[in-house]
Design an enzyme around this catalytic site. Sequence first.
Site, mmCIF file in Angstrom:
data_model
loop_
_atom_site.group_PDB
_atom_site.id
_atom_site.type_symbol
_atom_site.label_atom_id
_atom_site.label_comp_id
_atom_site.label_asym_id
_atom_site.label_seq_id
_atom_site.Cartn_x
_atom_site.Cartn_y
_atom_site.Cartn_z
ATOM 1 N N ILE B 71 0.866 -1.344 -0.130
ATOM 2 C CA ILE B 71 0.187 -0.152 0.020
ATOM 3 C C ILE B 71 0.955 1.392 -0.033
ATOM 4 O O ILE B 71 0.597 2.312 -0.474
ATOM 5 C CB ILE B 71 -1.135 -0.103 1.071
ATOM 6 C CG1 ILE B 71 -1.569 -1.348 1.532
ATOM 7 C CG2 ILE B 71 -1.982 1.208 1.212
ATOM 8 C CD1 ILE B 71 -2.746 -1.648 0.179
ATOM 9 N N CYS B 130 8.897 2.521 9.000
ATOM 10 C CA CYS B 130 8.871 3.524 7.762
ATOM 11 C C CYS B 130 10.248 3.801 7.648
ATOM 12 O O CYS B 130 11.271 3.996 8.470
ATOM 13 C CB CYS B 130 8.300 4.839 8.213
ATOM 14 S SG CYS B 130 6.700 4.634 8.793
ATOM 15 N N LYS B 165 5.430 -0.350 17.589
ATOM 16 C CA LYS B 165 5.122 -1.602 17.034
ATOM 17 C C LYS B 165 6.439 -2.103 16.252
ATOM 18 O O LYS B 165 6.829 -1.409 15.493
ATOM 19 C CB LYS B 165 4.132 -1.365 15.697
ATOM 20 C CG LYS B 165 3.637 -2.491 14.846
ATOM 21 C CD LYS B 165 2.308 -2.237 14.154
ATOM 22 C CE LYS B 165 1.946 -3.448 13.420
ATOM 23 N NZ LYS B 165 0.644 -3.128 12.878
ATOM 24 N N GLY B 265 -5.434 -8.907 11.618
ATOM 25 C CA GLY B 265 -5.403 -7.960 10.448
ATOM 26 C C GLY B 265 -5.964 -8.791 9.378
ATOM 27 O O GLY B 265 -7.177 -8.894 9.129
HETATM 28 C C1 FMN Z 1 -3.192 -4.157 3.737
HETATM 29 C C2 FMN Z 1 -2.153 -3.835 5.125
HETATM 30 C C3 FMN Z 1 -2.140 -2.465 5.425
HETATM 31 C C4 FMN Z 1 -1.514 -2.340 6.570
HETATM 32 N N1 FMN Z 1 -1.126 -1.008 7.067
HETATM 33 C C5 FMN Z 1 -0.563 -0.775 8.194
HETATM 34 C C6 FMN Z 1 -0.276 0.505 8.530
HETATM 35 O O1 FMN Z 1 -0.596 1.581 8.190
HETATM 36 N N2 FMN Z 1 0.316 0.744 9.868
HETATM 37 C C7 FMN Z 1 0.945 -0.506 10.821
HETATM 38 O O2 FMN Z 1 1.384 -0.285 11.740
HETATM 39 N N3 FMN Z 1 0.524 -1.888 10.354
HETATM 40 C C8 FMN Z 1 0.115 -1.945 9.019
HETATM 41 N N4 FMN Z 1 -0.256 -3.135 8.558
HETATM 42 C C9 FMN Z 1 0.412 -4.165 9.460
HETATM 43 C C10 FMN Z 1 -0.774 -5.037 10.141
HETATM 44 O O3 FMN Z 1 -1.406 -4.160 11.220
HETATM 45 C C11 FMN Z 1 -0.406 -6.151 10.967
HETATM 46 O O4 FMN Z 1 0.903 -5.863 11.762
HETATM 47 C C12 FMN Z 1 0.094 -7.252 10.161
HETATM 48 O O5 FMN Z 1 -0.490 -7.512 8.876
HETATM 49 C C13 FMN Z 1 0.110 -8.672 10.774
HETATM 50 O O6 FMN Z 1 -1.021 -9.104 11.217
HETATM 51 P P1 FMN Z 1 -2.043 -9.921 10.350
HETATM 52 O O7 FMN Z 1 -1.198 -11.349 9.844
HETATM 53 O O8 FMN Z 1 -3.203 -10.116 11.356
HETATM 54 O O9 FMN Z 1 -2.639 -9.222 9.337
HETATM 55 C C14 FMN Z 1 -0.882 -3.295 7.323
HETATM 56 C C15 FMN Z 1 -1.175 -4.698 6.831
HETATM 57 C C16 FMN Z 1 -1.859 -4.826 5.648
HETATM 58 C C17 FMN Z 1 -2.310 -6.227 5.148
#
Ligand code: FMN
Lengths: 317, 317, 249, 249
Positions: B71, B130, B165, B265
């Site tokens: 993204i 970042c 995080k 997520g």
């Molecule tokens: C499409 C997408 C966008 C994400 N955007 C962010 C974000 O803006 N900030 C952030 O800290 N983590 C972001 N993440 C990471 C998730 O918050 C999470 O840490 C990660 O996906 C692992 O968890 P999951 O396996 O349950 O998805 C994003 C993840 C996905 C899939």
Amino acid sequence: MNLAVSLPRGLKLKNPIIAASGTFGFGPEYASFVDMSVLGGISVKGLSPDPWPGNPPPRVWETPMGILNSIGLQNHGVEVFCQQDLPFLRETDTRVVANIIGHTVDEYRQVAARLSREPGIDALEVNISCPNIKEGGMSFGQNPDQAAQVMAAVRFETDLPVMVKISPNTTYPVEIAEAVEDAGADMISAINTLVGMAIDVKHRRPALGGVTGGLSGPAIKPIALRIVYEVAQTVKIPVVGMGGISSTMDVVEFLMAGAAAVMVGTITFQYPRRMQEIVAELPEVITELGFDCLQDVVGSALPGRSNASSMMEAEYE
Amino acid sequence: MNLAVSLPRGLKLKNPIIAASGTFGFGPEYASFVDMSVLGGISVKGLSPDPWPGNPPPRVWETPMGILNSIGLQNHGVEVFCQQDLPFLRETDTRVVANIIGHTVDEYRQVAARLSREPGIDALEVNISCPNIKEGGMSFGQNPDQAAQVMAAVRFETDLPVMVKISPNTTYPVEIAEAVEDAGADMISAINTLVGMAIDVKHRRPALGGVTGGLSGPAIKPIALRIVYEVAQTVKIPVVGMGGISSTMDVVEFLMAGAAAVMVGTITFQYPRRMQEIVAELPEVITELGFDCLQDVVGSALPGRSNASSMMEAEYE
Amino acid sequence: MVKRQVPAPGHVELWVHSPVLAGATPGQFAHVVTQGTLRRPISFSRLDVDTGNAAMLFQVVGVGTRWLANQEMGAVLDILGPLGRGFPVPDARRPWCLVGGGVGIPPLFAAASQWTSAARMTPTAILGARTESLVLLEEEFRQLGHVVWITTDDGSRGMKGTVIGPLARWLAKNPQGQVYACGPTAMLRAVGAISGQRDDVWMALEQRMGCGVGACLACVVLGNGPEGPDYRRVCTEGPVFSGEELIFP
Amino acid sequence: MVKRQVPAPGHVELWVHSPVLAGATPGQFAHVVTQGTLRRPISFSRLDVDTGNAAMLFQVVGVGTRWLANQEMGAVLDILGPLGRGFPVPDARRPWCLVGGGVGIPPLFAAASQWTSAARMTPTAILGARTESLVLLEEEFRQLGHVVWITTDDGSRGMKGTVIGPLARWLAKNPQGQVYACGPTAMLRAVGAISGQRDDVWMALEQRMGCGVGACLACVVLGNGPEGPDYRRVCTEGPVFSGEELIFP
Ligand SMILES: Cc1cc2nc3c(=O)[nH]c(=O)nc-3n(C[C@H](O)[C@H](O)[C@H](O)COP(=O)(O)O)c2cc1C
Ligand SMILES: Cc1cc2nc3c(=O)[nH]c(=O)nc-3n(C[C@H](O)[C@H](O)[C@H](O)COP(=O)(O)OP(=O)(O)OC[C@H]3O[C@@H](n4cnc5c(N)ncnc54)[C@H](O)[C@@H]3O)c2cc1C
Ligand SMILES: Cc1cc2nc3c(=O)[nH]c(=O)nc-3n(C[C@H](O)[C@H](O)[C@H](O)COP(=O)(O)OP(=O)(O)OC[C@H]3O[C@@H](n4cnc5c(N)ncnc54)[C@H](O)[C@@H]3O)c2cc1C
Ligand SMILES: Cc1cc2nc3c(=O)[nH]c(=O)nc-3n(C[C@H](O)[C@H](O)[C@H](O)COP(=O)(O)O)c2cc1C
Ligand code: FES
Ligand code: FES
């Protein structure tokens, strides 16, 4: 189609499919299920100067599209290998890659020296994902300097083709590849397993006897591809790619990302004949994708050679 | 059973299930499919001082038991968020975690300052994955010092509960957790995505417009659990665990590994109601496993508290 | 799932009973659980509020569509929808034309079915396919009373070439005609180019999706924003966009 | 797959036609592709070289066994085997006894079926289960002419308690008797303890497996090596070990 692959120091594979270290034993274990002469090569279980006992069981645990293992690099030592396993391997019509491990730089050196005296070994693969006992247990593969020291010690002892196997458990896989290239590596193999764990919920404890373990299988393929893609752009030596390969298309992904050959591990546990099937399918798949030969596939998705940005822009820019 | 979780600085969740940043938008997107008041909290999409455009498409790609996303942290900036999105969130009966991002330490500071002036925000989550533009693009989350600098700057601006995080793309997740704890973090959330990639074989190019992307989903659960388990043993502050959670049992694994709460997520894309189902199932599952309350589950597989070694030995030693 | 047909080799049309989905606007889509970690977006090919049935016509291209194609009668599907912004109803006083390529044809048929009775003049449907056997829904368009032009890449049926030739001719006759297009990106780009990217030229786009509801920002295409190019979500601002809104090369 | 039975709640017995498998030694196992990334090891409950059929009796405990339990008649299974070292045939001149707990019973039944005709004295089978409904293959053992002792944890059938009570009594009468045991680890540990870990006490062990063929070194248990404890592979050196070979706490 000719699938042969030419690698440094005269190492020639009949095709780019090599059995990954630790998943194919020393050859005879799978011999009644797989025709080994069809394989490009086999990388044997990691060898140390003396026997290593390994970790307490359980040593494997299933995870989503992957497995965790904590074998703990159990092996009976390089001496027993040379006497007991190598004779069988010498008889097989495939390349033998000896995977070497150690707790200190000197242990790696010893194994390399011992193996260089034996006929029937076609290449060495230095597994630097072992804990560096003198430096507090972080693995050699997590630090460019220590990785380079290991490679330099091995290089001092051998004229065999040597590949160093990159750990993904580091901020710097590319830097480590560069460091071992400078220290004399002929090839990079990538990647080893990622450190992970699972909880045995019923028993309220870590699932593996070794508490943490190495994650392998299809789950890790995206990470492996990224590291191969980055390393292939940085080093001048060939890359042998692996991590989660389970199909011919997966092999093509690794080749396009810059791998000159690949290793296949975890999928063999489920489908022992998968490597054979891939060797059989590869020519047709490559042809259907519009390539004339294997060599043209290698690196075809790398910047410069790939039509990446141009096509992307053609679509929405 | 009471599922409430008490976290530092008076942050109280009605249950340990929080929607993970970037997968739940700013709330209204899923509001017609999910009863948000059932959730312990929601972490919104990362917010920067000014709008970020994000990466060219394609931005998602399916992988074995996971997805890659690039993204590129697209968002319309903290100001628009406060005016446009926050009013809706203030009306929802759940805790709001604002996820903050920046290219420099000062950008993080600015967002933290701006958000601290707004009612309706219950906690900040500092996404240190970042690129640090001043330091050549390696992410803040890959280096303990830089991570600590970001946390210190945020701490200077706010009395809100702050979690940092953790990135898994580093040799040192534990060291980074310790560094941000020392810099004033109230909690750790772990983990963010792993850098991966895929090849679009048909088009001979990287599949994602951003070339590499973040791997999430069940595939990464073992890595996430390992990092939570290691961090929970090291820091004194609570850990919010995430990475590949798709079932109530997965939540229990994270709790046993030491997480005080969890974020969910990727699975939401497939099953928007899964978080609700988990909240509903959790009491029964915990009871069946022999626990009296949620609090007893937390950390029950950690060394000392777990019956790990003793049972293991009981079996084969 | 109440009905299943194979309208062309490698293509399947499935009917599901769901009054909610049947109430969709043509051009909206369903987000379907199949195999794999992401749902699959598929447009509606037929929407029947009376029976409460909705149909989806899709090509089998990968794991998800293969799984869906193999579902048995009576299977319960997990579908999120209807999602996105559908086609706006055409101004019945002005001519309109539907331009579909491959599996871009089905959503236009759903639109045609709803609009045709209201049409004052006979609408035109320009349907393109790779080859004769893959021309979708031709008979159905004729039954609606459309003027149907067929193009195939190999000339095995209708005109040889793409839909762009006939569309150019139609636009020459109807310079201010309303256009509704759906198909491969290359085709839509060409439609945009020859129609002048007007606000009454509507195109339904495809993009890889995550959530399907606007939360993840995965499904973007480049839009013509007030302050320069910006990204728009196909799942929410689209999948139907006006030519004016989009930036094509 | 040629036959399917449900011998007890949550337990399924499947017959497959495969002369190769039917030629297995009792105690050997099949490594079966189910769902998930690893094969599942399952022992043979019946081996019939005449028909070329082999059967596996298993408890449904997780994703893999659930998948297997749901396979339909005629399904083709992907099985690697027969693997491992089976039970050695008992010395027919000396008494022998089978001790099985839960799903440890089926492989002993395969052994009993092959050996019983050669037995000079009536063999004894001690079968343990959690509760009455889970006692497996009792009738089959009786038909072979075994003396059958049943124990259940809750006393709902036979003696209340574990198989260890009856085994101790049998060993008291037959101090040098040959013992064949299969069941939960805790049970085997107790069998080893009271039988003195002799070289004619045989136990079939379970361990998490990777390859099943000796290549990965995943499936180890602690053995009594010449130079101290060492790890042995259940898939290759086992699953059947003599009490003498093993180290239990
Ligand atoms: C499409 C997408 C966008 C994400 N955007 C962010 C974000 O803006 N900030 C952030 O800290 N983590 C972001 N993440 C990471 C998730 O918050 C999470 O840490 C990660 O996906 C692992 O968890 P999951 O396996 O349950 O998805 C994003 C993840 C996905 C899939
Ligand atoms: C709004 C919308 C409406 C659509 N309507 C139709 C329709 O009516 N009929 C039809 O045949 N197809 C339609 N498509 C395309 C359809 O979504 C893909 O063919 C389908 O997702 C392929 O899934 P797969 O698992 O078979 O293929 P795989 O290649 O195995 O899928 C892998 C991943 O890529 C995604 N993907 C692959 N191709 C596309 C694509 N073209 N667009 C978006 N995502 C894709 C899948 O969803 C999945 O996440 C539509 C797409 C969109 C965005
Ligand atoms: C040599 C041998 C013979 C066996 N014979 C039988 C038999 O005849 N009947 C029977 O009911 N069971 C038998 N088992 C146990 C059987 O293998 C497990 O019950 C089965 O693997 C569980 O798979 P699952 O997917 O249903 O469970 P899950 O818990 O979902 O499996 C997850 C993973 O753990 C492994 N696993 C789980 N339990 C065991 C176990 N007890 N032993 C080894 N691996 C395990 C699975 O193989 C899989 O890799 C035997 C095990 C071994 C090692
Ligand atoms: C059970 C097991 C044992 C392994 N042992 C070794 C080893 O001894 N030396 C080594 O370099 N890699 C070892 N590996 C790593 C593999 O060679 C390979 O790098 C990794 O599994 C990723 O490939 P895959 O996903 O195809 O399995 C082992 C992997 C597994 C699963
Ligand atoms: S698919 Fe998530 S925003 Fe469109
Ligand atoms: S399971 Fe691989 S060695 Fe036994």
